[in-house]
Structure formats: C-alpha cells, structure tokens
Enzyme design. Structure first.
Site, short mmCIF file in Angstrom:
data_model
loop_
_atom_site.label_atom_id
_atom_site.label_comp_id
_atom_site.label_asym_id
_atom_site.label_seq_id
_atom_site.Cartn_x
_atom_site.Cartn_y
_atom_site.Cartn_z
N GLY A 61 -8.44 0.94 -1.81
CA GLY A 61 -7.18 1.67 -1.94
C GLY A 61 -6.22 0.88 -2.81
N GLN A 108 1.80 -1.50 -6.40
CA GLN A 108 0.93 -2.66 -6.63
C GLN A 108 0.64 -2.88 -8.11
OE1 GLN A 108 -2.05 -1.41 -3.39
NE2 GLN A 108 -2.13 -3.66 -3.38
N CYS A 110 -5.62 -7.00 1.45
CA CYS A 110 -4.84 -6.25 0.45
C CYS A 110 -5.03 -6.93 -0.90
CB CYS A 110 -3.37 -6.27 0.85
SG CYS A 110 -2.28 -5.42 -0.31
N LEU A 111 -5.21 -6.14 -1.92
CA LEU A 111 -5.38 -6.71 -3.27
C LEU A 111 -4.13 -7.48 -3.71
CD1 LEU A 111 -7.22 -3.76 -5.05
CD2 LEU A 111 -8.22 -5.86 -4.16
N HIS A 119 -2.31 1.90 5.55
CA HIS A 119 -2.02 0.71 4.74
C HIS A 119 -1.39 1.08 3.40
CE1 HIS A 119 -3.31 -3.40 3.11
NE2 HIS A 119 -2.98 -2.72 2.02
N GLU A 120 -1.99 2.06 2.72
CA GLU A 120 -1.49 2.44 1.39
C GLU A 120 -0.12 3.11 1.48
OE1 GLU A 120 -2.92 1.08 -0.98
OE2 GLU A 120 -4.71 0.57 0.16
N HIS A 178 2.72 0.74 1.68
CA HIS A 178 3.13 0.17 0.38
C HIS A 178 4.25 1.01 -0.26
CE1 HIS A 178 0.42 -3.13 -0.59
NE2 HIS A 178 -0.65 -2.43 -0.25
NI NI Z 1 -2.56 -3.22 0.05
#
Ligand code: NI
Length: 162
Positions: free
Chosen positions: A46, A51, A89-90, A131-132, A135
């Site tokens: 995701g 991000q 998380c990236l 989670h997304e 953000h």
């Molecule tokens: Ni994330």
C-alpha cells in the site's frame, strides 16, 4: 510512468491532512500510475499520496488477493472485530511494530472514473486500508504501536505490509 521518492518519517508532509480530489485530471492519473510503480518497486502492499509528497486523498493498495486498487477520497464506513499483528511502512524503513486494527473494514471510495465504489476487506486488506487511510490524516502507524518498535531486515516486512 516514473518512480517517485518515498518520504520518510520526520518529513513534515507525512503529518498533514490531505485534501479531497475534486476531479481526476491527467496529472492525478499520472500520480496514481506512479504510485503503483513506486509501491511495487519498494515491495509494498500500500502507498498513500502524502508518502510521495502529494497532499491529496489517494491511496493505492495491492495485497495480492485485492488486486491493484486505487482509492480516491476513501472513507471507512464500517468496522468490526480486531486483529493484532506486526505492521510496517515504506516511510519508516527497517522497522516494524505490533498494532491492533479492526479485522473487518468496509470502505467507500471513488475510482479513476469518479464512480462511487465500495470494498470489504478482512485481515491484511482491512489492516492495509486502515493504515493507508491514516496517512491521509497525517498519522503513521508508529503512533499506535504496542510495545516497542522493532528493527527488521530491510525488505523483510514489506511483503507482508506496506
Ligand atoms: Ni505506511
């Protein structure tokens, strides 16, 4: 198509509230294409627009089972149950931590033709949607970690969670 730079924790763009998308312009379509490419390149499941430095309410998800899913202006309309498990998380590379999320999520969103859509997800997909969407309101999972944030080998967790 182009890879975009993934912003990491400490970058103030990750703590801002994103704006709704009013129409899908060619720039928005290009952004979504780039977000998928960037997510797949990083082995994530995701990715949210902030991000990659764009404060718009757009996320892309592909948990495998879900297929490639682009969600515009997504909102969670129903949740139930709970699941507790590791999340990464990236934007927080090399880390993972235990987070409790609903085990079932129903969300509404617009697709790239601005059709209103609905999706239901359990387990990984439910976790990923939560989670997304966090953000988009400037929140990172690290705020919700139970216990300590663990160090993981680079690339280890991304296949499980973004
Ligand atoms: Ni994330």
């Amino acid at each position: 198509m182009a890879l975009r730079t993934i912003r990491t924790e400490g970058d103030p763009v990750l703590n801002k509230v994103c704006r709704e998308v009013k129409e899908v312009t060619p720039r928005i379509s290009e952004l979504i294409t780039d977000m998928f490419e960037t997510m797949y390149e990083a082995n994530g499941v995701g990715l949210a627009a902030p991000q990659v430095g764009i404060l718009k309410r757009i996320v892309v998800i592909d948990t495998g089972d879900s297929g490639a899913l682009a969600m515009i202006n997504p909102v969670i309309v129903e949740t139930s149950g709970s699941q507790t498990g590791d999340e990464g998380c990236l934007s927080v590379p090399g880390k993972a931590g235990c987070v409790t999320r609903p085990n079932y999520v129903k969300a509404q969103f617009y697709d790239e033709e601005m059709n209103l859509c609905e999706i239901e997800g359990t387990e990984l997909l439910a976790r990923c949607i939560c989670h997304e969407l966090d953000h988009l309101d400037g929140h990172l999972y690290v705020e919700k970690v139970e216990g300590t944030l663990k160090s993981v080998e680079y690339g280890e967790y991304e296949e499980l969670e973004d």
